[in-house]
Design a protein around this motif. Structure first.
Motif, short mmCIF file in Angstrom:
data_model
loop_
_atom_site.label_atom_id
_atom_site.label_comp_id
_atom_site.label_asym_id
_atom_site.label_seq_id
_atom_site.Cartn_x
_atom_site.Cartn_y
_atom_site.Cartn_z
N ILE A 278 2.00 -0.65 10.54
CA ILE A 278 2.31 0.69 10.01
C ILE A 278 1.06 1.19 9.26
CG2 ILE A 278 3.89 2.05 8.57
CD1 ILE A 278 5.75 -0.46 8.57
N GLU A 279 0.44 0.30 8.56
CA GLU A 279 -0.72 0.63 7.71
C GLU A 279 -1.88 1.14 8.56
OE1 GLU A 279 -4.21 0.50 5.36
OE2 GLU A 279 -3.93 -0.67 7.18
N HIS A 280 -2.63 2.07 7.98
CA HIS A 280 -3.74 2.68 8.74
C HIS A 280 -4.90 2.99 7.81
CE1 HIS A 280 -2.38 6.37 6.77
NE2 HIS A 280 -1.15 5.99 7.09
N ASP A 281 -6.05 3.24 8.41
CA ASP A 281 -7.19 3.71 7.63
C ASP A 281 -6.96 5.17 7.24
OD1 ASP A 281 -8.61 1.32 7.63
OD2 ASP A 281 -9.52 1.72 9.58
N ALA A 282 -7.91 5.73 6.51
CA ALA A 282 -7.85 7.13 6.07
C ALA A 282 -6.61 7.42 5.22
CB ALA A 282 -7.91 8.10 7.27
N SER A 283 -6.24 6.46 4.36
CA SER A 283 -5.15 6.69 3.40
C SER A 283 -5.63 7.68 2.35
CB SER A 283 -4.78 5.39 2.70
OG SER A 283 -4.36 4.45 3.64
N LEU A 284 -4.69 8.28 1.67
CA LEU A 284 -5.07 9.29 0.68
C LEU A 284 -5.66 8.67 -0.58
CD1 LEU A 284 -2.01 11.67 1.06
CD2 LEU A 284 -4.35 12.08 1.85
N VAL A 285 -5.10 7.54 -1.04
CA VAL A 285 -5.57 6.98 -2.32
C VAL A 285 -5.95 5.50 -2.24
CG1 VAL A 285 -4.28 8.69 -3.66
CG2 VAL A 285 -3.24 6.46 -3.24
N HIS A 286 -6.02 4.97 -1.03
CA HIS A 286 -6.43 3.58 -0.84
C HIS A 286 -7.66 3.53 0.06
CE1 HIS A 286 -2.09 3.17 -1.82
NE2 HIS A 286 -2.50 2.11 -2.47
N HIS A 287 -8.49 2.52 -0.14
CA HIS A 287 -9.66 2.38 0.72
C HIS A 287 -9.25 1.79 2.07
CE1 HIS A 287 -12.54 2.22 -2.97
NE2 HIS A 287 -11.84 3.32 -2.89
N ALA B 31 0.83 -1.21 0.00
CA ALA B 31 0.00 0.00 0.00
C ALA B 31 0.87 1.26 0.00
CB ALA B 31 -0.90 -0.01 1.23
N CYS B 32 2.21 1.09 -0.12
CA CYS B 32 3.10 2.25 -0.06
C CYS B 32 3.59 2.63 -1.46
CB CYS B 32 4.31 1.96 0.83
SG CYS B 32 5.53 3.28 0.81
N PRO B 33 3.25 3.84 -1.93
CA PRO B 33 3.68 4.25 -3.27
C PRO B 33 5.20 4.33 -3.39
CG PRO B 33 2.74 6.12 -2.05
CD PRO B 33 2.49 4.89 -1.23
C1 HEM Z 1 10.89 7.54 0.74
C2 HEM Z 1 10.32 6.90 1.75
C3 HEM Z 1 8.82 6.77 1.85
C4 HEM Z 1 7.85 7.62 1.42
C5 HEM Z 1 8.01 8.96 0.72
C6 HEM Z 1 6.58 7.00 1.72
C7 HEM Z 1 5.36 7.57 1.42
C8 HEM Z 1 4.14 6.99 1.64
C9 HEM Z 1 2.86 7.60 1.37
C10 HEM Z 1 2.63 8.98 0.79
C11 HEM Z 1 1.91 6.73 1.75
C12 HEM Z 1 0.40 6.99 1.75
C13 HEM Z 1 -0.37 6.36 0.63
C14 HEM Z 1 -1.85 6.69 0.82
O1 HEM Z 1 -2.19 7.49 1.70
O2 HEM Z 1 -2.71 6.14 0.09
C15 HEM Z 1 2.59 5.56 2.27
C16 HEM Z 1 1.97 4.47 2.75
C17 HEM Z 1 2.62 3.46 3.40
N1 HEM Z 1 3.97 3.30 3.58
FE1 HEM Z 1 5.39 4.45 2.83
N2 HEM Z 1 6.80 5.78 2.31
C18 HEM Z 1 8.16 5.61 2.43
C19 HEM Z 1 8.82 4.54 2.97
C20 HEM Z 1 8.21 3.51 3.62
C21 HEM Z 1 8.86 2.45 4.32
C22 HEM Z 1 10.39 2.30 4.45
C23 HEM Z 1 7.89 1.63 4.81
C24 HEM Z 1 7.99 0.36 5.61
C25 HEM Z 1 9.06 -0.23 6.02
C26 HEM Z 1 6.61 2.16 4.39
C27 HEM Z 1 5.39 1.62 4.66
C28 HEM Z 1 4.17 2.14 4.29
C29 HEM Z 1 2.89 1.54 4.58
C30 HEM Z 1 2.64 0.27 5.35
C31 HEM Z 1 1.92 2.37 4.02
C32 HEM Z 1 0.42 2.22 4.07
C33 HEM Z 1 -0.11 3.27 5.02
C34 HEM Z 1 -1.52 3.59 4.71
O3 HEM Z 1 -2.38 2.86 5.17
O4 HEM Z 1 -1.76 4.58 3.99
N3 HEM Z 1 6.83 3.31 3.68
N4 HEM Z 1 3.93 5.74 2.19
#
Ligand code: HEM
Length: 265
Positions: free
Chosen positions: A106-115, A38-40
């Motif tokens: 780490i993941e949570h509700d209220a994501s910007l582009v995911h349900h 779910a992480c872009p």
């Molecule tokens: C350059 C580093 C990173 C950036 C810029 C970044 C950015 C983002 C962004 C903008 C989202 C939100 C997507 C949404 O709201 O729909 C997201 C989601 C997420 N990221 Fe990353 N991320 C980074 C690194 C990481 C790393 C290293 C991990 C884990 C080890 C991680 C785990 C996650 C997870 C689990 C989500 C889902 C959260 C959600 O429910 O929205 N991210 N990330």
């Protein structure tokens, strides 16, 4: 049925390279069987071969190396994100990207582009809702002149902390409530990319909305882009705070507009 000639060959990804593009760090979308999250940011890294293109068997060290090379993160920031990420996920062994989306780790509700994660499911959905991508981009254009913006062929619109705050306030109203730790994570996620891509025009500072649309909507880097500075941890903390301050201000103004006298105090 055979594929049209112009269609890229369906192929298997192994390691950082792609047998079709052949070029290091050229974009290739995930193929059948590849793992995505779910992480872009992480999906983009896999799509460009900064971590294994199949999104599998990834160690914390792979993530650290990839985050530094792909986005120019400082070593402390890359180590913090990767090691704390593995600790929250309670993983020591290598992981697949999909596992990162364990709900409420780490993941949570209220994501910007995911349900939101459907009730009873362990992992978050990885599908991107393109309508939500459009709303995020629209939040960055609010208050700007009509006719300006990507639809008008204008790529100069920059998204800043206030725009991100607007999007976060909107999503936190639309979705299930999130706790303060996950709210902080959500601000930090956007704080990082605001720092990585910060661009200045003569009267504006922020990140080009078209870069954001392509990254969060198609999990691709801007063409030819390479990091131009080292993105540090303290700068991300500062940006997350700016998003929070702007969110508090928006919520306060809305409460006042709705006749809540206590909000003025
Ligand atoms: C350059 C580093 C990173 C950036 C810029 C970044 C950015 C983002 C962004 C903008 C989202 C939100 C997507 C949404 O709201 O729909 C997201 C989601 C997420 N990221 Fe990353 N991320 C980074 C690194 C990481 C790393 C290293 C991990 C884990 C080890 C991680 C785990 C996650 C997870 C689990 C989500 C889902 C959260 C959600 O429910 O929205 N991210 N990330």
């Amino acid at each position: 049925m055979s594929l049209p000639q112009s269609h890229p060959a369906v192929h298997q990804h192994k390691g950082l390279s792609c047998p079709v593009s052949g070029k290091l760090h050229e974009y290739c979308p995930p193929q059948a069987g590849d793992s995505r999250s779910a992480c872009p940011a992480l999906n983009t890294m896999a799509n460009h071969g900064y971590i294994a293109r199949d999104g599998k068997n990834i160690s914390a060290f792979d993530l650290i190396r990839g985050l530094k090379a792909c986005y120019g993160l400082s070593t402390p920031l890359a180590v913090f994100l990767s090691v704390v990420g593995f600790i929250i996920l309670k993983k020591v062994r290598n992981i697949s990207l999909f596992e990162i989306g364990k709900h409420n780790a780490i993941e949570h509700d209220a994501s910007l582009v995911h349900h939101d994660t459907p009730q009873g499911q362990e992992y978050a959905p990885i599908d991107i809702d393109q309508t939500l991508v459009g709303r995020l981009i629209a939040d960055a254009k609010t208050g700007r002149e009509q006719g300006e913006g990507p639809e008008a062929g204008d790529t100069r619109i920059l998204m800043d902390a206030t725009d991100v705050a607007r999007a976060r306030v909107r999503r936190e109203k639309e979705c299930r409530p999130i706790d303060s730790v996950h709210a902080e994570i959500a601000r930090g996620e956007m704080g990082i990319i605001l720092g990585v891509w910060e661009t200045k025009t003569h009267d504006n500072v922020g990140i080009p909305v078209e870069w954001m649309r392509r990254w969060i909507g198609s999990e691709r880097l801007p063409d030819g882009w390479k990091p131009d500075h080292v993105q540090g941890l303290l700068d991300v903390v500062k940006r997350s705070k700016a998003i929070r301050t702007a969110m508090d201000e928006m919520k306060k103004n809305e409460a006042i507009a709705n006749g809540d006298e206590k909000a003025k105090l």
